[in-house]
Enzyme design. Structure first.
Site, PDB file in Angstrom:
ATOM      1  N   HIS A  24      58.141  28.348  31.282  1.00 59.06           N
ATOM      2  CA  HIS A  24      56.935  28.241  32.120  1.00 59.06           C
ATOM      3  C   HIS A  24      56.241  29.603  32.318  1.00 59.06           C
ATOM      4  O   HIS A  24      55.862  29.995  33.421  1.00 59.06           O
ATOM      5  CB  HIS A  24      57.194  27.506  33.443  1.00 59.06           C
ATOM      6  CG  HIS A  24      58.169  28.123  34.421  1.00 59.06           C
ATOM      7  ND1 HIS A  24      58.181  29.450  34.743  1.00 59.06           N
ATOM      8  CD2 HIS A  24      59.133  27.559  35.182  1.00 59.06           C
ATOM      9  CE1 HIS A  24      59.115  29.695  35.651  1.00 59.06           C
ATOM     10  NE2 HIS A  24      59.717  28.557  35.924  1.00 59.06           N
ATOM     11  N   HIS A  78      68.237  20.396  43.019  1.00 57.45           N
ATOM     12  CA  HIS A  78      66.923  21.042  42.829  1.00 57.45           C
ATOM     13  C   HIS A  78      66.094  20.147  41.912  1.00 57.45           C
ATOM     14  O   HIS A  78      66.596  19.680  40.895  1.00 57.45           O
ATOM     15  CB  HIS A  78      67.173  22.417  42.192  1.00 57.45           C
ATOM     16  CG  HIS A  78      65.965  23.246  41.950  1.00 57.45           C
ATOM     17  ND1 HIS A  78      64.797  23.140  42.674  1.00 57.45           N
ATOM     18  CD2 HIS A  78      65.736  24.253  41.039  1.00 57.45           C
ATOM     19  CE1 HIS A  78      63.924  24.024  42.227  1.00 57.45           C
ATOM     20  NE2 HIS A  78      64.463  24.699  41.241  1.00 57.45           N
ATOM     21  N   GLU A  80      63.331  20.941  40.173  1.00 55.50           N
ATOM     22  CA  GLU A  80      62.510  21.527  39.114  1.00 55.50           C
ATOM     23  C   GLU A  80      62.924  20.908  37.781  1.00 55.50           C
ATOM     24  O   GLU A  80      64.084  20.540  37.572  1.00 55.50           O
ATOM     25  CB  GLU A  80      62.639  23.063  39.083  1.00 55.50           C
ATOM     26  CG  GLU A  80      61.535  23.680  38.231  1.00 55.50           C
ATOM     27  CD  GLU A  80      61.315  25.169  38.443  1.00 55.50           C
ATOM     28  OE1 GLU A  80      62.074  25.791  39.203  1.00 55.50           O
ATOM     29  OE2 GLU A  80      60.362  25.692  37.829  1.00 55.50           O
ATOM     30  N   ASP A  82      63.660  21.699  34.839  1.00 54.94           N
ATOM     31  CA  ASP A  82      64.742  22.135  33.963  1.00 54.94           C
ATOM     32  C   ASP A  82      66.092  21.572  34.396  1.00 54.94           C
ATOM     33  O   ASP A  82      67.046  21.613  33.623  1.00 54.94           O
ATOM     34  CB  ASP A  82      64.808  23.664  33.851  1.00 54.94           C
ATOM     35  CG  ASP A  82      64.750  24.373  35.185  1.00 54.94           C
ATOM     36  OD1 ASP A  82      64.111  23.856  36.112  1.00 54.94           O
ATOM     37  OD2 ASP A  82      65.346  25.457  35.295  1.00 54.94           O
ATOM     38  N   HIS A 145      64.576  28.330  45.448  1.00 55.67           N
ATOM     39  CA  HIS A 145      63.250  28.888  45.543  1.00 55.67           C
ATOM     40  C   HIS A 145      62.182  27.796  45.641  1.00 55.67           C
ATOM     41  O   HIS A 145      60.986  28.109  45.583  1.00 55.67           O
ATOM     42  CB  HIS A 145      62.982  29.801  44.331  1.00 55.67           C
ATOM     43  CG  HIS A 145      62.893  29.047  43.018  1.00 55.67           C
ATOM     44  ND1 HIS A 145      61.725  29.024  42.290  1.00 55.67           N
ATOM     45  CD2 HIS A 145      63.773  28.286  42.337  1.00 55.67           C
ATOM     46  CE1 HIS A 145      61.902  28.308  41.204  1.00 55.67           C
ATOM     47  NE2 HIS A 145      63.129  27.842  41.200  1.00 55.67           N
ATOM     48  N   ASP A 164      69.815  27.481  41.235  1.00 53.01           N
ATOM     49  CA  ASP A 164      69.244  28.636  40.528  1.00 53.01           C
ATOM     50  C   ASP A 164      69.830  29.977  40.984  1.00 53.01           C
ATOM     51  O   ASP A 164      69.877  30.938  40.203  1.00 53.01           O
ATOM     52  CB  ASP A 164      67.723  28.692  40.747  1.00 53.01           C
ATOM     53  CG  ASP A 164      66.962  27.738  39.834  1.00 53.01           C
ATOM     54  OD1 ASP A 164      67.485  27.369  38.783  1.00 53.01           O
ATOM     55  OD2 ASP A 164      65.829  27.368  40.195  1.00 53.01           O
ATOM     56  N   TYR A 196      66.312  37.859  36.520  1.00 57.62           N
ATOM     57  CA  TYR A 196      66.105  36.546  37.159  1.00 57.62           C
ATOM     58  C   TYR A 196      65.625  36.726  38.599  1.00 57.62           C
ATOM     59  O   TYR A 196      64.667  36.084  39.044  1.00 57.62           O
ATOM     60  CB  TYR A 196      67.415  35.750  37.135  1.00 57.62           C
ATOM     61  CG  TYR A 196      67.210  34.293  37.404  1.00 57.62           C
ATOM     62  CD1 TYR A 196      67.016  33.401  36.361  1.00 57.62           C
ATOM     63  CD2 TYR A 196      67.173  33.810  38.700  1.00 57.62           C
ATOM     64  CE1 TYR A 196      66.798  32.060  36.613  1.00 57.62           C
ATOM     65  CE2 TYR A 196      66.947  32.478  38.962  1.00 57.62           C
ATOM     66  CZ  TYR A 196      66.768  31.607  37.905  1.00 57.62           C
ATOM     67  OH  TYR A 196      66.531  30.281  38.157  1.00 57.62           O
ATOM     68  N   HIS A 229      72.052  28.174  35.752  1.00 50.95           N
ATOM     69  CA  HIS A 229      71.681  28.877  34.515  1.00 50.95           C
ATOM     70  C   HIS A 229      72.712  29.966  34.243  1.00 50.95           C
ATOM     71  O   HIS A 229      73.102  30.709  35.151  1.00 50.95           O
ATOM     72  CB  HIS A 229      70.324  29.584  34.643  1.00 50.95           C
ATOM     73  CG  HIS A 229      69.156  28.674  34.826  1.00 50.95           C
ATOM     74  ND1 HIS A 229      68.680  27.845  33.834  1.00 50.95           N
ATOM     75  CD2 HIS A 229      68.346  28.467  35.891  1.00 50.95           C
ATOM     76  CE1 HIS A 229      67.630  27.181  34.284  1.00 50.95           C
ATOM     77  NE2 HIS A 229      67.405  27.529  35.530  1.00 50.95           N
TER      78      HIS A 229
HETATM   79 FE1  FEO Z   1      64.039  26.414  39.758  1.00 53.84          FE
HETATM   80 FE2  FEO Z   1      66.095  26.506  37.101  1.00 53.84          FE
HETATM   81  O1  FEO Z   1      64.774  25.775  38.176  1.00 53.84           O
END
Ligand code: FEO
Length: 405
Positions: A24, A78, A80, A82, A145, A164, A196, A229
């Site tokens: 992104h 989360h 998001e 991903d 976040h 994250d 990150y 991640h």
């Molecule tokens: Fe905030 Fe890895 O997505």
């Protein structure tokens, strides 16, 4: 992909994305991973899913251990894309699953999917779910976040599945921090943590401090941190927590990052004596040319230094577009505890340096003034002035740095 048992009956079943370079808009030269975790207890529990494009890999990893229809609980830390892009595809295979999610997560989920046939339970900080020998405790982390964000703590395993937070964009065959110690590349791992944090979490320093304190106040013992991640922290989880606390408190290196762009090389020429002046004051200096460097790298290098100098030519009475782009990124990240100055070249009207100082003031950065400008081409005398500008800036950086010691 082989599942990896990270704790008794708890498995990493994530996907490694070796190819992603543009996440992104955040450039990821080392790829990333989408981690998710399966707990094989009396109630089979899956924590998070994967990015949509990795649904088949994710489901196949799950099937390697258990039939998806046996999953009883799906924790969504989360929303998001991903981590939950593949959620609907997973839910098709897991008709017996109940989704556990925060209230704001549920509201978001309803915007992404038709959830009318899903069983969903909202959870909040302190809520627990006993799944057999293990107990899950939920910890909301709003705006860390996204508003929906939470972490899941597996009490008996002392395992914090941190979403994250504490993650890194790093595709690797290594799964644990100790793999990096053995490979003597721990610095690379730390750099990925900083990268990150700088690009995603920089605006949330105060929240990070208070959330870590809240976790400590809850008396939670952490033996392992498993983010969504990158690498899992099992050798020294306290080390990455301390890194986060240090960054949140404004600690960084006594160093200057010079970020610039140039049209006909005049601003670029100015960077040479400026850099030398900084170095001659005993301060390390990193120079970044914007159009030659991914934005996320420029942001990371900014974050790794106490001082920032931004150089820009003036184009049509405005700052140079690539420099404006850098500043817009930086502005959104709400930087603090850094000192900034500006330099640049112009043909006739000027304007870039003035614009930069206004932006620094709006961001409430410590300011080093005045900046330095040259018309058309820096003269020998102006090159000497650039050198002195670099020296004086470095002196101020050293002075300012003292208050963070
Ligand atoms: Fe905030 Fe890895 O997505």
């Amino acid at each position: 992909m082989k599942a990896i048992e990270i704790k008794p009956q708890i498995y990493w079943i994530g996907a490694i994305d070796w190819a992603v370079r543009d996440f992104h808009g955040y450039i990821t030269p080392n790829g990333t991973t989408y981690n998710n975790y399966l707990i094989v207890d009396e109630e089979i529990t899956l924590v998070d899913t994967v990015k949509y494009e990795f649904a088949e890999i994710g489901l196949s990893n799950l099937r390697n251990i258990i039939e998806p229809s046996k999953v009883k609980n799906l924790i969504v830390n989360h929303i998001e894309n991903d981590h939950m892009g593949a959620l609907a595809l997973f839910m098709e295979q897991m008709p017996n699953a109940t989704v556990y999610i925060t209230k704001r997560g549920r509201q978001g989920l309803e915007r992404f999917f038709d959830v009318s046939r899903w069983r969903i339970k909202e959870v909040k900080t302190g809520d627990e779910l006993k799944i057999g020998k293990y107990t899950l405790q939920f910890i909301e982390t709003p705006m860390l976040h996204w508003p929906d964000s939470m972490m899941t703590y597996v009490k008996e395993a002392k395992l914090l599945i941190s979403q994250d937070a504490f993650g890194q964009h790093m595709a690797s065959t290594a799964r644990f921090d100790d793999d990096f110690v053995e490979n003597a590349s721990y610095a690379e791992l730390e750099d990925a943590v900083i990268d990150y944090y700088a690009n995603i979490l920089m605006p949330f320093g105060k929240l990070i401090r208070s959330k870590i304190k809240q976790i400590q106040d809850l008396g939670i013992e952490i033996d392992m941190i498993a983010p969504d991640h990158g690498i899992i922290w099992r050798r020294e989880p306290e080390k990455v927590i301390q890194m986060y606390l240090d960054m949140a408190e404004g600690k960084t290196n006594l160093r200057v990052t010079v970020v610039y762009d140039t049209m006909w090389h005049s601003t670029e020429i100015m960077t040479q004596p400026i850099m030398q002046g900084i170095k001659d004051e005993g301060v390390d200096c990193k120079v970044i040319k914007l159009r030659a460097t991914p934005m996320s790298v420029a942001i990371k290098e900014f974050w790794k230094s106490r001082g920032i100098l931004v150089g820009s030519p003036t184009l049509n009475n405005e700052v140079f577009p690539s420099v404006a782009e850098f500043i817009i990124h930086l502005r959104g990240l709400r930087p603090s505890s850094r000192i900034a100055g500006a330099f640049g070249s112009y043909g006739w009207g000027g304007g870039a340096v003035k614009w930069l100082y206004q932006e620094f003031k709006n961001m409430k950065l410590e300011i080093f003034e005045p900046g330095i400008q040259t018309q058309y081409r820096p003269t020998t005398d102006e090159m000497r002035k650039c050198y002195e500008f670099g020296r004086e800036f470095a002196k101020k950086v050293k002075e300012y740095h003292q208050q963070f010691q």
